[in-house]
Design a protein around this motif. Structure first.
Motif, PDB file in Angstrom:
ATOM      1  N   ARG A 155      46.764  35.707  43.410  1.00 48.85           N
ATOM      2  CA  ARG A 155      45.732  34.663  43.428  1.00 48.85           C
ATOM      3  C   ARG A 155      45.235  34.397  44.848  1.00 48.85           C
ATOM      4  N   ARG A 156      46.168  34.512  45.802  1.00 45.14           N
ATOM      5  CA  ARG A 156      45.758  34.299  47.193  1.00 45.14           C
ATOM      6  C   ARG A 156      44.781  35.407  47.620  1.00 45.14           C
ATOM      7  N   LEU A 157      45.127  36.641  47.220  1.00 39.68           N
ATOM      8  CA  LEU A 157      44.282  37.776  47.601  1.00 39.68           C
ATOM      9  C   LEU A 157      42.882  37.660  47.016  1.00 39.68           C
ATOM     10  N   GLU A 158      42.808  37.058  45.848  1.00 43.24           N
ATOM     11  CA  GLU A 158      41.520  36.860  45.202  1.00 43.24           C
ATOM     12  C   GLU A 158      40.583  36.099  46.142  1.00 43.24           C
ATOM     13  N   ALA A 217      59.281  48.617  31.293  1.00 43.37           N
ATOM     14  CA  ALA A 217      58.711  48.086  32.536  1.00 43.37           C
ATOM     15  C   ALA A 217      57.256  48.519  32.673  1.00 43.37           C
ATOM     16  N   PHE A 218      56.521  47.793  33.501  1.00 39.90           N
ATOM     17  CA  PHE A 218      55.125  48.151  33.769  1.00 39.90           C
ATOM     18  C   PHE A 218      54.863  48.169  35.259  1.00 39.90           C
ATOM     19  N   LEU A 219      53.999  49.090  35.657  1.00 37.27           N
ATOM     20  CA  LEU A 219      53.499  49.085  37.025  1.00 37.27           C
ATOM     21  C   LEU A 219      51.981  49.025  36.892  1.00 37.27           C
ATOM     22  N   VAL A 220      51.439  47.851  37.146  1.00 39.28           N
ATOM     23  CA  VAL A 220      50.014  47.636  36.897  1.00 39.28           C
ATOM     24  C   VAL A 220      49.258  47.756  38.216  1.00 39.28           C
ATOM     25  N   ILE A 221      48.450  48.802  38.321  1.00 38.80           N
ATOM     26  CA  ILE A 221      47.679  49.004  39.551  1.00 38.80           C
ATOM     27  C   ILE A 221      46.290  48.423  39.333  1.00 38.80           C
ATOM     28  N   THR A 222      45.881  47.595  40.248  1.00 35.17           N
ATOM     29  CA  THR A 222      44.541  47.034  40.087  1.00 35.17           C
ATOM     30  C   THR A 222      43.959  46.655  41.436  1.00 35.17           C
ATOM     31  N   HIS A 223      42.646  46.641  41.462  1.00 39.99           N
ATOM     32  CA  HIS A 223      41.950  46.282  42.687  1.00 39.99           C
ATOM     33  C   HIS A 223      41.659  44.774  42.675  1.00 39.99           C
ATOM     34  N   TYR A 224      41.451  44.270  41.446  1.00 44.39           N
ATOM     35  CA  TYR A 224      41.097  42.858  41.281  1.00 44.39           C
ATOM     36  C   TYR A 224      42.243  42.078  40.663  1.00 44.39           C
ATOM     37  N   GLN A 225      42.190  40.801  40.891  1.00 41.53           N
ATOM     38  CA  GLN A 225      43.234  39.938  40.374  1.00 41.53           C
ATOM     39  C   GLN A 225      43.024  39.635  38.891  1.00 41.53           C
ATOM     40  N   LEU A 255      45.358  40.400  36.150  1.00 40.24           N
ATOM     41  CA  LEU A 255      46.658  39.752  36.275  1.00 40.24           C
ATOM     42  C   LEU A 255      46.652  38.316  35.740  1.00 40.24           C
ATOM     43  N   ASP A 256      45.445  37.793  35.433  1.00 40.98           N
ATOM     44  CA  ASP A 256      45.377  36.520  34.726  1.00 40.98           C
ATOM     45  C   ASP A 256      45.905  36.686  33.308  1.00 40.98           C
ATOM     46  N   TYR A 257      45.729  37.898  32.803  1.00 38.97           N
ATOM     47  CA  TYR A 257      46.128  38.141  31.407  1.00 38.97           C
ATOM     48  C   TYR A 257      47.506  38.775  31.309  1.00 38.97           C
ATOM     49  N   ILE A 258      47.773  39.722  32.232  1.00 43.95           N
ATOM     50  CA  ILE A 258      49.118  40.308  32.272  1.00 43.95           C
ATOM     51  C   ILE A 258      49.789  39.682  33.491  1.00 43.95           C
ATOM     52  N   VAL A 259      50.553  38.661  33.264  1.00 50.30           N
ATOM     53  CA  VAL A 259      51.119  37.956  34.428  1.00 50.30           C
ATOM     54  C   VAL A 259      52.312  38.753  34.957  1.00 50.30           C
ATOM     55  N   PRO A 260      52.209  39.226  36.196  1.00 55.60           N
ATOM     56  CA  PRO A 260      53.270  40.084  36.741  1.00 55.60           C
ATOM     57  C   PRO A 260      54.450  39.266  37.252  1.00 55.60           C
ATOM     58  N   ASP A 261      55.607  39.936  37.305  1.00 53.76           N
ATOM     59  CA  ASP A 261      56.777  39.293  37.889  1.00 53.76           C
ATOM     60  C   ASP A 261      56.743  39.453  39.404  1.00 53.76           C
ATOM     61  N   VAL A 262      56.280  40.643  39.840  1.00 48.21           N
ATOM     62  CA  VAL A 262      56.257  40.938  41.276  1.00 48.21           C
ATOM     63  C   VAL A 262      54.896  41.532  41.620  1.00 48.21           C
ATOM     64  N   VAL A 263      54.357  41.155  42.784  1.00 50.16           N
ATOM     65  CA  VAL A 263      53.083  41.726  43.234  1.00 50.16           C
ATOM     66  C   VAL A 263      53.290  42.374  44.606  1.00 50.16           C
ATOM     67  N   HIS A 264      52.804  43.644  44.730  1.00 51.79           N
ATOM     68  CA  HIS A 264      52.880  44.323  46.029  1.00 51.79           C
ATOM     69  C   HIS A 264      51.462  44.567  46.521  1.00 51.79           C
ATOM     70  N   VAL A 265      51.301  44.569  47.823  1.00 52.30           N
ATOM     71  CA  VAL A 265      50.017  44.968  48.392  1.00 52.30           C
ATOM     72  C   VAL A 265      50.217  46.316  49.074  1.00 52.30           C
ATOM     73  N   LEU A 266      49.434  47.295  48.637  1.00 56.05           N
ATOM     74  CA  LEU A 266      49.478  48.628  49.254  1.00 56.05           C
ATOM     75  C   LEU A 266      48.229  48.776  50.112  1.00 56.05           C
ATOM     76  N   ALA A 267      48.425  48.995  51.402  1.00 59.74           N
ATOM     77  CA  ALA A 267      47.273  49.182  52.284  1.00 59.74           C
ATOM     78  C   ALA A 267      47.582  50.292  53.258  1.00 59.74           C
ATOM     79  N   TYR A 268      46.632  51.193  53.397  1.00 56.32           N
ATOM     80  CA  TYR A 268      46.762  52.314  54.329  1.00 56.32           C
ATOM     81  C   TYR A 268      48.094  53.037  54.178  1.00 56.32           C
TER      82      TYR A 268
END
Ligand SMILES: Nc1ncnc2c1ncn2[C@@H]1O[C@H](COP(=O)(O)OP(=O)(O)O)[C@@H](O)[C@H]1O
Ligand SMILES: [Mg+2]
Lengths: 485, 437, 251
Positions: C237-240, C200-208, C211-224
């Motif tokens: 893609r929406r967040l982009e 499994a992978f947990l890919v942390i990133t600020h930019y989308q 994820l164009d290259y490593i297409v995730p199965d699930v995306v979470h938004v962590l804020a505050y």
């Protein structure tokens, strides 16, 4: 206007000679020449001191008589005859002494005016600086007292504090610099004449810069001032001192003691621009400046910050230090020391880490020109138990000409693994390329030196309160005049 | 005034008369000056600035006497462990032992006992011994010179490049009845353009009190190249003081390394005098101490001639209640322009009771110089330990790796690969032993 | 038991400041999750706490990995059960060569799993192979760990370690930051090549972008300090377009 151009213009404006070298002609009360119990009784009586203080002085004298003058510093001066000095000199009092500034001898006001320190309140930098003016052995005027008193801040001469705040004086005098600390501090403890006293009560941020202006005037007179600053919990004060002396052929002795006490969350910022008469180009005359300055960060999260610009004096022996007792307390030392002609300076600091997570920063810039010797001597000691202590030290030396010397002598002692100490030192000179670049752009070589040296010192100068920073920049230029051919 | 004065210098007049070359004026004058100097200063104490941090407690407390010729010469003595050597000179208790030594066979390389040179009054050797020395900061060098007796003299003629390293092992024995002090002395002379790799090893019995007061005098001629590696692996109860001195004339090259791992109190002092333009020296080192050992490394570099360069890097590890000292002074003389002098000391404290004292010092009287020093002390970086652990390396191994890497950086500066490997192995063994303890 | 990473109501403080305020997250074997979020939202904190970096105080909640109570384990034990963190800021270790470091790490893991140590030749072969795939020059292997590496080299070196250590869950903390587009592609290819049903992978990133290259199965938004939204690859893609402005600090 960019500050660099400003500096150059300022340097242009000012001419070579020591501009504070004039003598004030005023009638003085003097203690009999020489050092004895009688001298001390005389000083104490002049000041109407309580018995305990006289006893304290006499104890210091008997300790001092058993001590030897220190030899370890890299300074060389003829033996001082301590019996050939006056230990007390004060402008003759007219009647009861001045009640307000209006009653101060106009000749004195005039002196400070000439030094650029106007003592008339309305003129003092729009109320941002309060001044205590010390002339030879006594304080002649303190401004803005009333305004400070509203906040419970005591800012007065030391002699006055002995009567106004005897408990505080008794409790803290000698508590940071004990009488037996060193030869000169001990001498001071016996004969100290006046100086400034500051007390900031709990939770008060002092609304203005406090400043003392020291002036040595009388001939053959030592100046032995004593300053005590106590800042209670959560309070803050910024204190500045400036010093000048007339141009005389004889050497004069200045042996001061400064004690600072910062309690929990208190902060003291102490700035000095020392421009005592350095002696002439041949090394004749000038002040021997043997000073003990030490601050105790007694409280948790307290902070003491020393900034000094040392350009004057024939011989300087001075190590403003911090004892970091309180956990998380902070000590800082920012120094510019410039020596030219035959001046000698041996200066630096001691940072003693006792409490946990204590931090200290040392930035020292030494500039040597002429035939002078300029030494940084510093100690960073981390005691066992001072876990999490950190120190960063940076000592840079700049040599101008090939007849001077620049030395760096750091002592670094650590007794706990959970501390990080970093020390860096470099030595360099003003390169021909740098000088050439400036001159090609139309600067004279002296302007170029002032410019480059100010750049070299920038990190330190920017720590000075604004009013002093400009003055200090000018001084840097003037002190180095004649240093490049 | 102090104990060693009494047994050692009390009957000095008689003792000196029996020393080799006693009939030679220069040699007797040299000894007499040194003895006078020692008498006036006595044992090192904090009043001597160069000895601010190190006291020779055993010498102060115990009645040491001068080691007589050892009756019990061991069959073998341990050194650096280097196999390929041009020569191996063994000194036992300061005395040259031909039976244990392997002498050089290469033409232009010679080894003699110091005693024989003194007896013959060999002018070249006396001249090297007689270079002006300031004993006021070096009382133990004065004491050793007062008893100038035996040791080894190593000469390499002009233009000769010694093919493999020459090792000098100074082994000391211990006498349970009375603590003894030995004065091994090495004199090295390199001719014009000569090249030598010299390894000095100090060792002794693992247990038992003894003291070593060694002096090494090195003279180089123009363009000579010397690699000078020192391994101090004295026994646990030893007091070790050694004072080295090397003068570099024009275009001489010096590469030094000081590895200190043994002794109860040890002090290795090296002084380089850059006398000729274009001379260059690198002086690096490492030390490790544990228990209540005190390990002192002191260097002084005098830039007397213009256009001379020096570079120093020292690293140390302090464990247990040990104390490490590094003092390094770079002194640039008036008119010695275009100088580069750098210095660095890094120490790691591994235990709460350990201590490190560091005094790097610059004394500079010329303006066209680039000098710097740096010093750090602290513990192993948590970040680094965590990084290794996050990759699966257990905490103990991670720390050991980092310690080895920390010291390893200095061994990488030893240009002789065999010596670099041998010294790294010694340090590794020290770390292994520490871990097992 | 191989049920992957299970984080329940995780609360973490640094000093007096609460950084993570109740995180719930499950990363099943073979699945690629991405965590996105503004700077300072606690992404690195989460990655560090999972891998056991000192300096954080876990004040509540739990983390298990394949049934192991992760919070009770030493960092090296976590590595041994197959957790790997590619650091946002890899640390430099002077004096330790890359090769020596990796060899020690590989053998430590093997030892912990009761396997035999790799012989040096087999290890070197494996290492060269992986380095080649990541287009890492061979001399980088002999250099001191991360010392003098460029930002991009450090990140690729992290990917090399991941390839060699073959974890069950790899956490990539902003591996894309500081990389140019070619380097991102190389890294992504490396990751994609290692995607498998038991990794499994947990890919942390600020930019989308990544994820164009490593297409995730699930995306979470962590804020505050909280996971405020979970969705599919389209969320990234929406967040982009919208950025993180819509997520404001919890009252
Ligand atoms: N060592 C630390 N000390 C104090 N605060 C920290 C420390 N490390 C991180 N923080 C704070 O924790 C919060 C989360 O940081 P981090 O996890 O690095 O965020 P992200 O990776 O999402 O950018 C930030 O507000 C940051 O300032
Ligand atoms: Mg982050």
């Amino acid at each position: 206007m960019p500050s660099t151009i400003e500096t150059v213009e300022t340097v242009q404006e000012l001419t070579g000679a020591y501009k504070y070298g004039f003598v004030t002609d005023i009638e003085m009360d003097m203690a009999p020449k020489g050092l004895s119990e009688d001298t001390i009784r005389y000083i104490s009586a002049q000041k109407n001191e309580p018995e305990w203080l006289l006893e304290w002085r006499l104890k210091a004298l008997s300790l001092w008589q058993k001590m030897e003058e220190p030899k370890w510093a890299k300074v060389d001066y003829p033996k001082i005859d301590y019996q050939d000095l006056y230990y007390y000199a004060a402008p003759k009092k007219k009647g009861d002494g001045p009640k307000s500034l209006d009653e101060v001898d106009p000749e004195l006001l005039n002196t400070y005016e000439k030094l650029g320190i106007p003592l008339k309140e309305q003129e003092i930098l729009a109320g941002v600086v309060a001044v205590d003016a010390v002339f030879d052995s006594v304080s002649v005027a303190t401004t803005y007292k009333a305004k400070l008193e509203e906040k419970g801040i005591i800012f007065c001469s030391f002699s006055e504090a002995v009567h106004r705040a005897p408990e505080l004086v008794k409790k803290y005098l000698g508590s940071v610099v004990p009488q037996s600390d060193n030869y000169f501090a001990c001498l001071n403890s016996a004969v100290f004449s006046d100086g400034s006293f500051v007390y900031v009560p709990k939770g008060v941020r002092c609304p203005m810069e406090l400043s003392t202006y020291f002036r040595i005037n009388a001939q053959n007179t030592g100046q032995f001032e004593r300053t005590l600053i106590i800042v209670e919990e959560g309070s803050y004060v910024s204190y500045l001192e400036g010093c000048t002396a007339p141009q005389r052929d004889e050497n004069q002795l200045h042996a001061a003691v400064v004690e600072l006490i910062a309690l929990d969350d208190a902060e003291i910022k102490y700035s000095t621009v020392q421009n005592w008469y350095p002696g002439d180009a041949e090394g004749k005359g000038g002040i021997y400046n043997f000073v003990t300055k030490r601050g105790a960060c007694r409280g948790k999260r307290s902070k003491i910050s020393w900034t000094q610009v040392e350009t004057g004096s024939a011989v300087t022996w001075k190590y403003p230090s911090c004892i970091l007792q309180g956990d998380d307390s902070v000590g800082e030392f920012y120094s510019v020391a410039i020596t030219n002609n035959a001046q000698q300076a041996d200066t630096g600091t001691k940072m003693i880490h006792i409490g946990k997570n204590t931090r200290s920063t040392i930035v020292s810039k030494g500039i040597a020109a002429g035939r002078s010797d300029n030494t940084y001597r510093g100690l960073v000691r981390v005691l066992a138990g001072a876990e999490g202590a950190r120190n960063y030290s940076q000592c840079d030396s700049l040599l101008i000409g090939d007849k001077c010397g620049a030395h760096t002598v750091p002592y670094i002692e650590s007794r706990t693994p959970f501390s990080t100490l970093e020390h860096e030192a470099t030595t360099a000179r003003i390169s021909d390329d740098q000088l050439f670049l400036c001159r090609q752009r139309g600067l004279s070589s002296e302007e170029a030196v002032a410019l480059i040296v100010n750049g070299f010192c920038k990190e330190v100068l920017q720590n000075l309160p604004m009013e002093f920073a400009v003055e200090a920049q000018k001084l840097v230029g003037i002190s180095l005049e004649g240093s490049v051919g | 005034m102090n104990v060693i004065n009494t047994p050692l210098l009390q009957d000095y007049v008689t003792a000196a008369a029996a020393l080799p070359g006693a009939g030679d004026k220069r040699i007797t004058a040299l000894r007499a000056d040194a003895a006078a100097s020692y008498r006036s200063v006595g044992l090192p104490n904090p009043k001597i600035e160069a000895w601010k941090y190190t006291r020779l407690k055993d010498l102060e407390a115990l009645p040491f006497s001068r080691a007589e010729a050892s009756a019990l010469v061991p069959d073998t003595v341990e050194g650096s462990g280097l196999a390929a050597l041009s020569a191996r000179i063994v000194l036992v208790d300061g005395r040259f032992v031909p039976e244990l030594s392997v002498l050089p066979t290469q033409a232009g390389v010679s080894v003699a006992s110091l005693r024989s040179c003194l007896e013959a009054g060999e002018a070249a050797v006396v001249a090297i011994l007689d270079r002006d020395v300031d004993f006021s900061q070096a009382p133990l060098a004065a004491l050793a010179s007062a008893y100038l007796d035996d040791g080894a003299v190593l000469k390499v003629e002009d233009g000769v490049s010694v093919s493999k390293p020459i090792e000098v092992v100074a082994f000391s024995s211990t006498d349970p009845a009375t603590p003894r002090i030995a004065f091994p002395r090495l004199v090295v002379s390199l001719g014009k353009g000569a090249e030598l790799t010299l390894v000095e090893s100090f060792s002794g019995p693992a247990l038992g009190v003894y003291a070593v007061d060694a002096v090494t005098d090195i003279a180089m001629a123009e363009g000579a190249k010397l690699k000078h590696y020192v391994l101090q692996a004295e026994g646990r109860d030893a007091t070790h003081v050694s004072t080295g001195r090397c003068d570099l004339p024009k275009d001489a090259r010096y590469e030094g390394f000081i590895l200190q791992l043994g002794g109860k109190v040890s002090r290795h002092e090296m002084r380089l005098r850059m006398l000729g333009e274009g001379s260059d020296a690198k002086l690096n080192g490492a030390y490790a101490a544990k228990g209540d050992a005190i390990c002192d490394t002191t260097t002084q570099v005098d830039h007397i001639a213009a256009e001379t360069t020096t570079d120093q890097v020292f690293k140390g590890i302090l464990d247990g209640k040990s104390k490490g000292i590094y003092q390094g002074k770079v002194h640039v003389f008036r008119d010695a322009q275009r100088i580069i002098g750098n210095q660095m000391h890094n120490a790691l404290l591994l235990s709460r009771a350990a201590e490190v004292d560091c005094k790097p010092e610059l004394e500079i009287y010329a303006d066209d110089v680039k000098c710097s020093h740096g010093a750090t002390c602290g513990e192993l970086s948590d970040e680094q330990v965590f990084y290794l652990r996050s990759r699966g390396v257990d905490a103990v191994t991670a720390r050991a790796m980092l310690l080895e890497a920390f010291l390893g950086e200095t061994f990488a500066m030893i240009s002789d690969e065999a010596v670099s490997a041998a010294f790294a192995a010694k340090a590794s063994a020290w770390l292994d032993e520490r871990e097992r303890a | 038991m191989s049920n992957g990473l299970v984080i329940k109501d995780l609360r973490v403080s640094i000093g007096d400041k609460e950084i993570l305020k109740g995180i719930n997250l499950t990363v099943e074997p073979g699945v690629v999750h991405a965590i996105m979020g503004p700077n300072g939202s606690g992404k690195s904190t989460l990655a560090h706490v999972i891998s056991g970096r000192p300096g954080y105080e876990v004040t509540g909640g739990s983390i298990t990995f394949d049934g192991h109570d992760v919070l009770e384990m030493e960092p090296e034990e976590r590595a041994a059960v197959g957790l790997f963190l590619a650091f946002q800021y890899p640390v430099e270790i002077p004096g330790v060569t890359n090769v020596n470091f990796l060899k020690t790490a590989v053998n430590s893991l093997r030892k912990a799993r009761g396997e035999k140590e790799l012989d040096p030749m087999a290890f070197l072969k494996l290492l060269r192979e992986k380095a080649k795939a990541l287009e890492l020059p061979e001399d980088m292997l002999k250099r001191q760990l991360n010392v003098g590496f460029s930002g991009g080299e450090k990140k690729r070196n992290e990917m090399l370690q991941m390839a060699v250590l073959a974890p069950k869950l790899a956490i990539l903390d902003e591996t894309d930051s500081g990389l140019d587009i070619d380097a991102i592609r190389i890294v992504a290819e490396g990751v994609n090549a290692q995607r498998s049903p038991d990794r499994a992978f947990l890919v942390i990133t600020h930019y989308q972008r990544l994820l164009d290259y490593i297409v995730p199965d699930v995306v979470h938004v962590l804020a505050y300090g909280k996971i405020v939204e979970t969705g599919g690859a389209d969320l990234a893609r929406r967040l982009e377009k919208t950025g993180y402005a819509e997520y404001t600090p919890a009252a």
